[in-house]
Design an enzyme around this catalytic site. Structure first.
Site: not given
Length: 210
Positions: A50-52
């Site tokens: 999810v982070c990028p």
């Protein structure tokens, strides 16, 4: 512990930019010295999932934040070296190449610990004393800091839940309206919509028309 309505912690942290330059950063002091708002968003780990998507979403909206006198800062407990490796990894390979705002490297977890956003708890071991359970990485916490260093919004998402970048733009618009006009912003307020006076007559007038 909630910091809304209070000064953001005056703690100096390590950071890196997309050029690979390492520097230290005190967000409380930076907001005051540069007379700018700051959006600080924490994410669990580099090179994850999810982070990028979040880092790219904030980068895509960077011009909107700049127009609102707001500095974007990302943060995790990864090292500056890992941040830089991720910054040099192509988007189509899960990287964040193209992200240009600074990334905090809170490897000693000083700031994230004070904020209380780490996924961890201390437990007592009969032989080894205090140990830590959990991943010791941060939840998806977001802080909006005003020009005086005061936090005017904070929120924390669990790790699987990505953020809606447009909501932070709306919140900055609302807070700026309050600063400029002294009015308050009702539910679902957006730039250009009617606000109201924080009085009995003000809410009665607003509700009679909306």
């Amino acid at each position: 512990m909630s910091f809304t309505g209070k000064n953001f912690p005056s703690i100096t942290v390590d950071a890196i930019d997309y050029l690979g330059d390492n520097f230290t950063l005190n967000l409380f002091e930076k907001a005051k010295q540069e007379n700018k708002k700051i959006l600080l968003f924490w994410y669990p780990k580099d090179f994850t999932f999810v982070c990028p998507t979040e880092l790219h979403a904030f980068q895509e909206a960077a011009a909107e934040f700049e127009k609102r006198n707001t500095i974007l800062v990302g943060a995790s407990c990864d090292s500056a070296e890992v941040h830089f490796a991720w910054l040099n990894t192509a988007k189509d390979n899960g990287g964040i190449e193209g992200v240009e705002y600074p990334l905090v490297a809170d490897t000693n977890r000083n700031l994230s610990s004070v904020l209380g956003i780490l996924e961890m708890k201390e437990v007592e071991h009969p032989e080894y004393g205090t140990l830590v359970e959990g991943s010791a990485v941060t939840f998806r916490a977001t802080y909006l800091i005003d020009e005086t260093g005061k936090v005017f919004h904070e929120s924390v998402n669990d790790m699987p839940l990505g953020r809606n970048v447009k909501e932070y733009i709306r919140l900055i618009d609302a807070y700026t309206h309050v600063q400029k006009h002294g009015e308050v912003c009702p539910a679902n307020w957006e730039e250009g919509k009617e606000a109201m006076n924080a009085t009995r007559d003000g809410v009665a007038s607003y509700l009679s028309q909306n």
